[in-house]
Design an enzyme around this catalytic site. Structure first.
Site, PDB file in Angstrom:
ATOM      1  N   ASN A 172      15.148  56.953  29.038  1.00  0.00           N
ATOM      2  CA  ASN A 172      15.644  56.753  30.391  1.00  0.00           C
ATOM      3  C   ASN A 172      16.872  55.834  30.383  1.00  0.00           C
ATOM      4  O   ASN A 172      17.995  56.249  30.646  1.00  0.00           O
ATOM      5  CB  ASN A 172      14.525  56.172  31.255  1.00  0.00           C
ATOM      6  CG  ASN A 172      14.877  56.074  32.740  1.00  0.00           C
ATOM      7  OD1 ASN A 172      13.999  56.099  33.589  1.00  0.00           O
ATOM      8  ND2 ASN A 172      16.149  55.961  33.101  1.00  0.00           N
ATOM      9  N   THR A 173      16.647  54.556  30.018  1.00  0.00           N
ATOM     10  CA  THR A 173      17.702  53.555  30.143  1.00  0.00           C
ATOM     11  C   THR A 173      18.949  53.918  29.331  1.00  0.00           C
ATOM     12  O   THR A 173      20.076  53.677  29.785  1.00  0.00           O
ATOM     13  CB  THR A 173      17.171  52.182  29.682  1.00  0.00           C
ATOM     14  OG1 THR A 173      15.897  51.958  30.296  1.00  0.00           O
ATOM     15  CG2 THR A 173      18.107  51.065  30.089  1.00  0.00           C
ATOM     16  N   ALA A 181      10.364  55.551  24.618  1.00  0.00           N
ATOM     17  CA  ALA A 181      10.826  54.177  24.842  1.00  0.00           C
ATOM     18  C   ALA A 181      11.515  53.552  23.638  1.00  0.00           C
ATOM     19  O   ALA A 181      11.150  53.805  22.491  1.00  0.00           O
ATOM     20  CB  ALA A 181       9.687  53.255  25.279  1.00  0.00           C
ATOM     21  N   GLY A 182      12.513  52.736  23.940  1.00  0.00           N
ATOM     22  CA  GLY A 182      13.212  51.971  22.917  1.00  0.00           C
ATOM     23  C   GLY A 182      14.433  52.658  22.344  1.00  0.00           C
ATOM     24  O   GLY A 182      15.205  52.055  21.607  1.00  0.00           O
ATOM     25  N   LYS A 197       1.800  60.387  32.746  1.00  0.00           N
ATOM     26  CA  LYS A 197       2.216  59.507  31.651  1.00  0.00           C
ATOM     27  C   LYS A 197       1.494  58.191  31.881  1.00  0.00           C
ATOM     28  O   LYS A 197       1.792  57.471  32.832  1.00  0.00           O
ATOM     29  CB  LYS A 197       3.738  59.311  31.659  1.00  0.00           C
ATOM     30  CG  LYS A 197       4.191  58.229  30.676  1.00  0.00           C
ATOM     31  CD  LYS A 197       5.695  58.039  30.653  1.00  0.00           C
ATOM     32  CE  LYS A 197       6.025  56.667  30.087  1.00  0.00           C
ATOM     33  NZ  LYS A 197       7.463  56.435  29.942  1.00  0.00           N
ATOM     34  N   GLY A 244      13.321  49.816  27.372  1.00  0.00           N
ATOM     35  CA  GLY A 244      14.593  49.272  27.834  1.00  0.00           C
ATOM     36  C   GLY A 244      15.337  48.443  26.803  1.00  0.00           C
ATOM     37  O   GLY A 244      16.400  47.907  27.096  1.00  0.00           O
TER      38      GLY A 244
END
Lengths: 65, 261
Positions: free
Chosen positions: B207-208, B185-186, B97, B158
């Site tokens: 992830n977050t 992401a986001g 990645k 994040g």
């Protein structure tokens, strides 16, 4: 000679990257290495000689997103 | 139809990050609850005797997932390329990645460095998953550089804002109907993930949103269901929106009406 290993100064007489890793206790650990920002594959560590001022990075797997 | 990412056919369309969990055990259970078959990892300088890393490695091995290493935090082409090379040796995979950070506040990808690094890595045998924006010109350049998957952001890493630019993501999807596209992401909530899937995206990476939830294991399960629901909805072809109401209950035979029909 003085090297920088993972950002910290280190006094060593290790002639090669392989010898340095053994000295630091990484001989049996799964790590990857770079010298002065350039990747050095595991099979080339023995023949990679070190010079004063070299910057060594030793990395391990870590969490990531 | 199954999703193919380079050599791998995947069942689950949710890719999960491994960072920021309260404990390794919660990470392990979150991976299981999410159904994810691909988990992102990173590499860092060795500290504290390597215990943390050893625990992580055995946990990932036991989870039997495919590892997608990242180049998170790299700001230059050289850093990203060296990190990718180290990752290939550490994780024994050609997958990477690719992140080249261009700007600190938003962690926006540096498209120029990204394309250059992608070209270097694909010609060296890597299978690159570039973390990019929804920009079509950059996307073309990444494909030209040898990437076979694109990962546009939903919003800054994040931030949990969801899809900042649904129009841009729709145009990217329309422009590249056959390239695997992953929103990376986001994403903050399962509804964001479902929205990406309803737009026809092939998968989402997050992830977050799971790791920082009050209950990461339950949230992992929620995301698994949302991604599945969004994909099913896309395949089922959602109805068109309209401005005015249209009764769903038949009007014919309505009682109290003056006309017969």
């Amino acid at each position: 000679m003085t090297l920088t290993v993972n950002g910290r100064p280190l006094e060593t007489d290790a002639p090669s990257l392989e010898a340095l890793l053994a000295e630091l206790g990484y001989a049996d650990r799964k790590v990857a290495t770079a010298v002065n920002g350039t990747f050095v594959r595991a099979t080339l560590r023995a023949e990679t000689s070190l010079a004063p001022g070299d910057q060594i990075d030793v990395v391990v797997p870590m969490q990531g997103g | 139809m199954a999703l193919k990412l380079y050599d791998l056919e995947v069942g689950s369309r949710l890719l999960l990050g491994s960072a920021l969990y309260p404990s390794p055990d919660i990470l392990r259970r979150a991976i299981a609850a999410s159904g994810a078959e691909i988990v992102t990892l990173s590499l860092r300088r060795e500290t504290a005797g390597g215990r943390e890393s050893a625990v992580l490695v055995s946990l990932i091995e036991e989870a039997a997932v495919r590892v997608l290493p990242n180049t998170a935090g790299c700001h230059s082409v050289k850093e990203a390329v060296t990190t990718a090379q180290m990752a290939r040796e550490l994780f024994d995979t050609p997958w990477i990645k690719l992140e080249v950070v261009g700007e600190e506040d938003t962690l926006a990808p540096d498209p120029f460095g990204l394309v250059e690094a992608a070209r270097i890595l694909t010609s060296d045998g890597f299978q690159v998953f570039p973390y990019t924006t929804e920009d079509l010109v950059v996307a073309e350049a990444l494909l030209d550089a040898g990437c076979q998957v694109l990962m546009p952001w939903g919003a800054p890493i994040g931030s949990g804002r969801g899809l900042n630019n649904p129009y841009g993501l729709r145009t990217l999807r329309a422009h590249f109907p056959d390239i695997p596209l992953i929103v990376d992401a986001g994403i903050g909530r399962p509804s964001h993930a479902a929205e990406a899937m309803e737009l026809g995206y092939d998968a989402v990476l997050l992830n977050t949103a799971v790791a920082k939830a009050g209950d990461p294991i339950a949230m992992a399960a929620a995301f698994g269901k949302a991604v599945e629901a969004g994909r099913l909805a896309f395949e089922a072809e959602p109805m068109e929106e309209r401005d005015m109401a249209s009764p769903s209950t038949p009007l014919a035979g309505l009682p109290f009406s003056m006309s017969e029909a």
